[in-house]
Write a protein that holds these residues in place. Structure first.
Motif, PDB file in Angstrom:
ATOM      1  N   THR A  55       0.849  -1.199   0.000  1.00 41.70           N
ATOM      2  CA  THR A  55       0.000   0.000   0.000  1.00 41.70           C
ATOM      3  C   THR A  55       0.879   1.241   0.000  1.00 41.70           C
ATOM      4  O   THR A  55       1.762   1.375   0.838  1.00 41.70           O
ATOM      5  N   TRP A  56       0.632   2.154  -0.940  1.00 43.50           N
ATOM      6  CA  TRP A  56       1.363   3.415  -1.027  1.00 43.50           C
ATOM      7  C   TRP A  56       0.392   4.542  -0.697  1.00 43.50           C
ATOM      8  O   TRP A  56      -0.615   4.730  -1.389  1.00 43.50           O
ATOM      9  N   ILE A  57       0.715   5.308   0.343  1.00 38.93           N
ATOM     10  CA  ILE A  57      -0.116   6.453   0.725  1.00 38.93           C
ATOM     11  C   ILE A  57       0.801   7.659   0.855  1.00 38.93           C
ATOM     12  O   ILE A  57       1.738   7.647   1.656  1.00 38.93           O
ATOM     13  N   GLU A  58       0.531   8.696   0.085  1.00 40.37           N
ATOM     14  CA  GLU A  58       1.377   9.889   0.142  1.00 40.37           C
ATOM     15  C   GLU A  58       1.006  10.760   1.343  1.00 40.37           C
ATOM     16  O   GLU A  58      -0.100  10.637   1.905  1.00 40.37           O
ATOM     17  N   PRO A  59       1.927  11.642   1.768  1.00 42.71           N
ATOM     18  CA  PRO A  59       1.774  12.351   3.047  1.00 42.71           C
ATOM     19  C   PRO A  59       0.523  13.220   3.165  1.00 42.71           C
ATOM     20  O   PRO A  59      -0.003  13.383   4.265  1.00 42.71           O
ATOM     21  N   GLU A  60       0.037  13.806   2.069  1.00 41.52           N
ATOM     22  CA  GLU A  60      -1.075  14.742   2.167  1.00 41.52           C
ATOM     23  C   GLU A  60      -2.439  14.064   2.079  1.00 41.52           C
ATOM     24  O   GLU A  60      -3.473  14.731   2.158  1.00 41.52           O
ATOM     25  N   VAL A  61      -2.461  12.756   1.923  1.00 36.34           N
ATOM     26  CA  VAL A  61      -3.725  12.016   1.863  1.00 36.34           C
ATOM     27  C   VAL A  61      -4.397  12.029   3.234  1.00 36.34           C
ATOM     28  O   VAL A  61      -3.744  11.846   4.263  1.00 36.34           O
ATOM     29  N   GLU A  62      -5.709  12.242   3.244  1.00 28.45           N
ATOM     30  CA  GLU A  62      -6.496  12.217   4.474  1.00 28.45           C
ATOM     31  C   GLU A  62      -7.467  11.037   4.423  1.00 28.45           C
ATOM     32  O   GLU A  62      -8.190  10.862   3.442  1.00 28.45           O
ATOM     33  N   PRO A  73      -5.162  -4.354  -0.478  1.00 30.80           N
ATOM     34  CA  PRO A  73      -3.795  -4.470  -1.012  1.00 30.80           C
ATOM     35  C   PRO A  73      -3.624  -3.872  -2.407  1.00 30.80           C
ATOM     36  O   PRO A  73      -4.570  -3.746  -3.181  1.00 30.80           O
ATOM     37  N   PHE A  74      -2.377  -3.503  -2.709  1.00 25.67           N
ATOM     38  CA  PHE A  74      -1.959  -2.982  -4.017  1.00 25.67           C
ATOM     39  C   PHE A  74      -2.731  -1.719  -4.395  1.00 25.67           C
ATOM     40  O   PHE A  74      -3.145  -1.548  -5.544  1.00 25.67           O
ATOM     41  N   THR A  75      -2.891  -0.849  -3.425  1.00 26.50           N
ATOM     42  CA  THR A  75      -3.593   0.413  -3.636  1.00 26.50           C
ATOM     43  C   THR A  75      -2.621   1.570  -3.476  1.00 26.50           C
ATOM     44  O   THR A  75      -1.765   1.557  -2.588  1.00 26.50           O
ATOM     45  N   ILE A  76      -2.776   2.591  -4.329  1.00 28.54           N
ATOM     46  CA  ILE A  76      -1.933   3.783  -4.296  1.00 28.54           C
ATOM     47  C   ILE A  76      -2.836   4.995  -4.117  1.00 28.54           C
ATOM     48  O   ILE A  76      -3.734   5.231  -4.930  1.00 28.54           O
ATOM     49  N   LEU A  77      -2.602   5.747  -3.046  1.00 32.73           N
ATOM     50  CA  LEU A  77      -3.365   6.965  -2.752  1.00 32.73           C
ATOM     51  C   LEU A  77      -2.402   8.138  -2.835  1.00 32.73           C
ATOM     52  O   LEU A  77      -1.440   8.210  -2.063  1.00 32.73           O
ATOM     53  N   ARG A  78      -2.665   9.077  -3.748  1.00 33.66           N
ATOM     54  CA  ARG A  78      -1.694  10.123  -4.030  1.00 33.66           C
ATOM     55  C   ARG A  78      -2.300  11.505  -3.864  1.00 33.66           C
ATOM     56  O   ARG A  78      -3.521  11.700  -3.877  1.00 33.66           O
ATOM     57  N   GLY A  79      -1.387  12.496  -3.726  1.00 33.69           N
ATOM     58  CA  GLY A  79      -1.789  13.898  -3.718  1.00 33.69           C
ATOM     59  C   GLY A  79      -2.694  14.241  -2.550  1.00 33.69           C
ATOM     60  O   GLY A  79      -2.530  13.754  -1.437  1.00 33.69           O
ATOM     61  N   ARG A  80      -3.698  15.085  -2.823  1.00 32.37           N
ATOM     62  CA  ARG A  80      -4.610  15.564  -1.777  1.00 32.37           C
ATOM     63  C   ARG A  80      -5.896  14.739  -1.747  1.00 32.37           C
ATOM     64  O   ARG A  80      -6.999  15.283  -1.612  1.00 32.37           O
ATOM     65  N   THR A  81      -5.750  13.462  -1.858  1.00 32.01           N
ATOM     66  CA  THR A  81      -6.902  12.563  -1.813  1.00 32.01           C
ATOM     67  C   THR A  81      -7.514  12.535  -0.409  1.00 32.01           C
ATOM     68  O   THR A  81      -6.803  12.587   0.586  1.00 32.01           O
ATOM     69  N   ARG A  82      -8.864  12.421  -0.367  1.00 32.15           N
ATOM     70  CA  ARG A  82      -9.583  12.295   0.907  1.00 32.15           C
ATOM     71  C   ARG A  82     -10.511  11.090   0.828  1.00 32.15           C
ATOM     72  O   ARG A  82     -11.334  10.982  -0.089  1.00 32.15           O
ATOM     73  N   ILE A  83     -10.381  10.200   1.801  1.00 31.41           N
ATOM     74  CA  ILE A  83     -11.196   8.990   1.860  1.00 31.41           C
ATOM     75  C   ILE A  83     -12.086   9.077   3.099  1.00 31.41           C
ATOM     76  O   ILE A  83     -11.590   9.233   4.215  1.00 31.41           O
TER      77      ILE A  83
END
Length: 478
Positions: A281-288, A297-307
């Motif tokens: 799992t890849w999650i970038e720092p600005e993801v909320e 598994p095998f998920t990439i969350l990038r940029g200013r994503t909000r879940i």
């Protein structure tokens, strides 16, 4: 040689340390980073979606400093764009080592500065708490130099702390000059050193030139240790091993990425997010991510994503700069610069491109592509369709193979489908065109003209079914 300086902002931060003594921070980023074998300056290489140096600047920005200076090379002016307001830029015209780079900053220190914190711009895993502990220890013990260190089983290329029989620090030996065979863990220099400013200005001209022709700032530790001083002239503060990781090549960059990724994932887990397999799992720092969301598994969350809470993203999903609403599910799909409402199902194998807004309760099935489209509540796009530059109303049904033909070879045009319309499989909607409320298209229709509310159109080109029946009846003589 002349030292060039640039003020990024005329109003820098004017805070001080808790003791009232002013702190200046100097970040060194002058090396050319030849081991990266890249046209891009080392400090600008992406790390978890951000420039490597941005992590160092963030850690430093949290400190109560009255002055912040970045020392870089004239060949790396691109770094200036990463620097926050309030920093000063000093150029090191010749790459003559870390001691030489530090010397370029000294003439620019403000009169009130009492302590100078030296930090490396290629150590992205340094944290503000580690630097704060270093500063607090120096404020309490008043050494000439305080070194942030860590303990490694293999000292690799890092400078090694030397101590006498009483355990006092007496110097630092660089890896290339060290012939010692170590039987156990080794204390090494870890990317940050704090100096008393008055002593530093006196000692820096005494730093010898190494056999390689460079001036190492680590020589200051030995000079401090040999200086008469009440108490310990040099102290160390031990930090976690990853703080020593300086990025010199692509291998180091990948190692730093792995550590940073673990930090980010664990922070989300502690906040109540389920991450099924952190290793994939890849999650970038600005993801909320809100509590009770689930990342497969095998998920990439990038940029200013909000879940949002209750959402499930993955497996095999990529989401960038987008919003995923509560209780929504995204499976094996790509979502970019889009907004997905509540209780939406996307995928597998769909692509939401920039500008797409999906309202609550929508179903987007296999192999659908949406671009710059607005999809109303409870609309269904089941299979293998392209909806581009379109507005779909509520409770619309899009049959498999539907295409909004939005480009005429010169310009893009918009398609509008009103509430409760039914678009049959394999329909081509040739924009600009509007399908009215409750209207229907037959399978395989090519719609080139607006369809009235409640009407049914069929054929190529599509016409109201009543007209087609009339023409047929006229031909048969009925």
């Amino acid at each position: 040689m002349p030292v060039q300086t640039t003020n990024v902002d005329e109003k820098p931060d004017a805070t001080q340390t808790s003791s009232g003594e002013a702190l200046a921070v100097v970040v060194l980023a002058g090396g050319l980073g030849t081991r990266m074998r890249s046209r891009t300056p080392k400090e600008l290489h992406p790390l978890a979606g951000r420039p490597l140096i941005s992590y160092v600047l963030d850690a430093v920005q949290a400190l109560p400093a009255v002055q912040r200076i970045l020392v870089t090379s004239p060949a790396k002016v691109e770094l200036v764009a990463c620097v926050p307001p309030g920093w000063e830029i000093v150029y090191q015209a010749e790459p003559l080592g870390t001691g030489h780079a530090l010397a370029q900053a000294l003439p620019h220190l403000r009169p009130e500065v009492s302590w100078v914190l030296l930090v490396f711009g290629d150590h992205p895993l340094l944290t503000a708490p580690d630097l704060e502990r270093l500063c607090a220890a120096a404020q309490a013990q008043r050494p000439l130099a305080a070194v942030l260190t860590t303990v490694l089983s293999d000292p690799a290329a890092y400078g090694r702390i030397q101590r006498d029989e009483q355990g006092r620090v007496i110097g630092v030996v660089e890896a290339r000059e060290d012939t010692t065979a170590y039987a156990g863990p080794v204390e090494v220099v870890s990317g940050a050193t704090l100096y008393q400013r008055q002593w530093l200005e006196e000692a820096l001209p005494q730093v010898p030139r190494s056999p390689s022709g460079e001036y190492y700032h680590t020589s200051l530790v030995g000079l401090a240790a040999a200086t008469a001083h009440p108490g310990e002239p040099v102290i160390t503060v031990v930090a976690p091993p990853e703080t020593a990781l300086g990025v010199n090549d692509r291998i180091d960059l990948a190692r730093a990425e792995a550590v940073l990724r673990d930090r980010i994932v664990q922070a989300h887990q502690r906040a109540g997010v389920t991450v099924v397999d952190p290793a994939t799992t890849w999650i970038e720092p600005e993801v909320e991510i809100e509590p009770d969301a689930r990342i497969e598994p095998f998920t990439i969350l990038r940029g200013r994503t909000r879940i949002a809470s209750g959402a499930c993203v993955g497996p095999h999903a990529v989401v960038r700069d987008s919003v995923i609403g509560p209780e929504s599910v995204v499976v094996a799909s790509v979502i970019e610069e889009s907004v997905v409402g509540a209780r939406v199902h996307v995928g597998p194998y769909s692509h939401l491109r920039p500008g797409t807004v999906v309202e609550d309760g929508v179903h987007i099935g296999n192999f659908a592509e949406l671009k710059n489209a607005r999809i109303g509540r409870e609309t269904r796009i089941g299979h293998v369709s392209y909806i581009g530059d379109a507005d779909l109303g509520e409770r619309v049904n899009i049959g498999a193979g539907t295409v909004t033909c939005n480009f005429d070879g010169v310009a893009k045009h918009r398609t509008v489908v009103e509430d409760e319309a039914f678009i049959g499989s394999d329909t081509m909607l040739v924009a600009p065109v509007r399908v009215g409320r409750g209207a229907r298209t037959g399978a395989g229709s090519v719609v080139t003209k607006d369809v009235a509310p409640g009407a049914t159109v069929v054929g190529v080109p599509a016409r109201p079914i009543e007209l087609r029946r009339a023409r047929r009846d006229g031909r048969t003589g009925a």
